[in-house]
Design an enzyme around this catalytic site. Structure first.
Site, PDB file in Angstrom:
ATOM      1  N   MET A 116       4.427  -5.370  10.682  1.00 33.46           N
ATOM      2  CA  MET A 116       5.501  -6.035   9.988  1.00 33.46           C
ATOM      3  C   MET A 116       6.680  -6.807  10.750  1.00 33.46           C
ATOM      4  SD  MET A 116       5.052  -4.431   6.163  1.00 33.46           S
ATOM      5  CE  MET A 116       6.478  -3.075   6.226  1.00 33.46           C
ATOM      6  N   HIS A 157       5.727  -0.240  18.551  1.00 33.28           N
ATOM      7  CA  HIS A 157       4.720  -1.243  18.443  1.00 33.28           C
ATOM      8  C   HIS A 157       3.998  -1.641  20.114  1.00 33.28           C
ATOM      9  CE1 HIS A 157       7.478  -2.052  14.962  1.00 33.28           C
ATOM     10  NE2 HIS A 157       6.222  -2.042  14.465  1.00 33.28           N
ATOM     11  N   GLU A 177       0.954   6.902  14.843  1.00 32.53           N
ATOM     12  CA  GLU A 177       0.778   8.294  14.251  1.00 32.53           C
ATOM     13  C   GLU A 177       2.064   8.521  13.336  1.00 32.53           C
ATOM     14  OE1 GLU A 177      -0.346  11.239  16.801  1.00 32.53           O
ATOM     15  OE2 GLU A 177      -2.314  10.722  16.837  1.00 32.53           O
TER      16      GLU A 177
HETATM   17  O1  PAF Z   1       2.521   0.039   9.365  1.00 30.91           O
HETATM   18  C1  PAF Z   1       2.945  -1.251   8.966  1.00 30.91           C
HETATM   19  O2  PAF Z   1       3.737  -1.829   9.528  1.00 30.91           O
HETATM   20  C2  PAF Z   1       2.233  -1.913   7.853  1.00 30.91           C
HETATM   21  O3  PAF Z   1       2.139  -0.896   6.802  1.00 30.91           O
HETATM   22  C3  PAF Z   1       0.944  -2.591   7.973  1.00 30.91           C
HETATM   23  C4  PAF Z   1      -0.126  -1.638   8.585  1.00 30.91           C
HETATM   24  C5  PAF Z   1       1.207  -3.797   9.196  1.00 30.91           C
HETATM   25  C6  PAF Z   1       0.408  -3.242   6.967  1.00 30.91           C
HETATM   26  O4  PAF Z   1       1.393  -4.138   6.240  1.00 30.91           O
END
Ligand code: PAF
Length: 280
Positions: free
Chosen positions: A32, A39, A150
């Site tokens: 998101m 990330h 995780e």
């Molecule tokens: O973990 C996240 O950032 C969100 O829940 C995801 C998996 C991108 C779904 O919108």
């Protein structure tokens, strides 16, 4: 150079079709946005495991049970594209809401038992929103592998169940939480902590790791959990929404002989923090 941004599904499909025809594997990292080192660790894993990597950036309105949380969620698209530049991802897919949920969209994907406790109980509808958007993103990207942290342990179990139950042809690759030097798990929400609260926040992972160690050594669980709550209160934390040891996979009560996990959601400085650690 920033990552190449793609906004339309038609454009994404043209790319994935060409990659598939060339026999290349595709990895997806659903996000998101407000990207951080956590990330990036998923992206690096995807780059190692796949020929092509798509990062998706979509702040999914359907997984927010609280409109204020949705409104306050950090939106930093240009910075996200820039931070991905050196990792040379093949596409940053940034659809708008109408691309993901076109007029008339009415299908909701709902995963059973594993989505009910903990986050499910405290954020009604949250996992339906996650399961629905993840299903859409998997279909849109046609990925062979998807990478999840995780840090969102229950989300990871929900997605694994979803993929198994619906026979989706995609492999879910779990990646370890990334923590700051003081132990706080990286999260886009950490940006909203004041300087003072950020200094207090490390008490959460410390309390979880201490409690997990005590449990693994056989200490009486209710006393360990009460001590962890006291530690958090003394460190300045507010409401503890849950602090519980669960079976790692089903998120139900621990099962003797099977791995268990300690999970928590706690408020600090108006920010809801979640974290989890393995027990034993
Ligand atoms: O973990 C996240 O950032 C969100 O829940 C995801 C998996 C991108 C779904 O919108």
């Amino acid at each position: 150079m920033s990552a190449p941004i793609i906004r339309s599904l038609a454009e994404l499909r043209a790319l994935t079709r060409a990659w598939r025809q060339a026999g290349e594997s595709i990895g997806v990292v659903p996000t998101m946005g407000a990207l951080h080192e956590g990330h990036l660790s998923l992206v690096r894993a995807a780059k190692q495991g796949c020929d092509r990597v798509i990062v998706t950036l979509f702040v999914n309105p359907r997984q927010f049970n609280n409109p204020e949380d949705f409104a306050k969620y950090p939106r930093t698209e240009l910075a996200d594209a820039a931070i991905l530049g050196p990792l040379a991802v093949d596409a940053l897919f940034v659809p708008d809401a109408a691309e993901v949920y076109p007029a008339g969209h009415s299908t909701v994907v709902s995963v059973g038992d594993v989505s009910q406790p903990l986050e499910g109980a405290h954020r009604p509808g949250h996992f339906d929103g996650v399961a629905t958007v993840v299903t859409l993103l998997f279909n849109m990207t046609q990925a062979d592998r998807a990478y999840f942290g995780e840090k969102d342990w229950q989300q990871l179990q929900v997605v694994k169940r979803l993929v198994a139950d619906l026979n989706m042809p995609i492999e879910i690759v779990p990646c370890p939480s990334v923590r700051d030097a003081d132990g706080l798990a990286l999260s886009s929400r950490n940006q909203r902590l004041s300087r003072k609260a950020r200094a207090q926040a490390a008490a959460l992972p410390n309390a979880l790791f201490d409690a997990a160690t005590a449990m693994a050594e056989g200490a009486y669980e209710p006393e360990v959990l009460a001590a962890a709550r006291d530690t958090l209160a003394a460190a300045g934390f507010g409401e503890v929404e849950y602090l519980a040891r669960c079976d790692s996979e089903s998120l139900g009560p621990p099962i003797p002989g099977k791995p268990s996990r300690l999970l928590a959601a706690v408020w600090l400085d108006g920010v809801r923090l979640i974290d989890n650690v393995a027990v034993g």
